[in-house]
Design a protein around this motif. Sequence first.
Motif, mmCIF file in Angstrom:
data_model
loop_
_atom_site.group_PDB
_atom_site.id
_atom_site.type_symbol
_atom_site.label_atom_id
_atom_site.label_comp_id
_atom_site.label_asym_id
_atom_site.label_seq_id
_atom_site.Cartn_x
_atom_site.Cartn_y
_atom_site.Cartn_z
ATOM 1 N N UNK A 34 35.090 81.656 19.568
ATOM 2 C CA UNK A 34 35.184 80.649 18.507
ATOM 3 C C UNK A 34 34.012 79.670 18.505
ATOM 4 N N UNK A 35 33.279 79.590 19.589
ATOM 5 C CA UNK A 35 32.165 78.642 19.675
ATOM 6 C C UNK A 35 31.136 78.880 18.565
ATOM 7 N N UNK A 78 37.853 73.281 7.338
ATOM 8 C CA UNK A 78 37.919 74.402 8.278
ATOM 9 C C UNK A 78 37.672 73.924 9.704
ATOM 10 N N UNK A 79 36.718 73.015 9.867
ATOM 11 C CA UNK A 79 36.452 72.473 11.200
ATOM 12 C C UNK A 79 37.670 71.735 11.740
ATOM 13 N N UNK A 84 42.341 71.399 15.179
ATOM 14 C CA UNK A 84 43.794 71.259 15.234
ATOM 15 C C UNK A 84 44.419 72.392 16.042
ATOM 16 N N UNK A 85 43.887 73.565 15.896
ATOM 17 C CA UNK A 85 44.426 74.737 16.583
ATOM 18 C C UNK A 85 44.240 74.657 18.098
ATOM 19 N N UNK A 86 43.166 74.016 18.552
ATOM 20 C CA UNK A 86 42.791 74.089 19.964
ATOM 21 C C UNK A 86 42.740 72.742 20.689
ATOM 22 N N UNK A 87 43.289 71.710 20.119
ATOM 23 C CA UNK A 87 43.196 70.389 20.746
ATOM 24 C C UNK A 87 44.558 69.929 21.263
ATOM 25 N N UNK A 92 46.068 66.407 17.295
ATOM 26 C CA UNK A 92 46.742 67.155 16.230
ATOM 27 C C UNK A 92 47.439 66.203 15.266
ATOM 28 N N UNK A 93 48.143 65.226 15.806
ATOM 29 C CA UNK A 93 48.834 64.253 14.952
ATOM 30 C C UNK A 93 47.832 63.482 14.095
ATOM 31 N N UNK A 94 46.705 63.094 14.696
ATOM 32 C CA UNK A 94 45.671 62.376 13.948
ATOM 33 C C UNK A 94 45.158 63.229 12.784
ATOM 34 N N UNK A 95 44.848 64.492 13.062
ATOM 35 C CA UNK A 95 44.321 65.388 12.023
ATOM 36 C C UNK A 95 45.349 65.592 10.916
#
Length: 102
Positions: A34-35, A78-79, A84-87, A92-95
Amino acid sequence: MEKYKMYVSIMHQQIYHYPDDSPWEFEVDVEREYVPVFHRLFNQIDELEYRNFLRSHLPFLPYHYGRNNQKVDQRTMKLYALIHEFTDEKSKRFIEELPYFR
């Protein structure tokens, strides 16, 4: 798959490998595959913003009709979706509270 810890700055459009490299907003644990996706999205945003800069010097083209603006927004979303998927849960709540995701 092995996880890879990196630090992402949306504001600076950068990925850092160490937390002390520079200010960052999000810490993510991603698989190495994913990088390059993060790098590609940041490069695309940079290119689109350069096109916006060039277009801004043409007064007969209204800014709000620019397709490049929408493309920048799409890539930014998308970023945030990738982050969100990996944090962690706090990020996640912030996003999820961002206008992009309401």
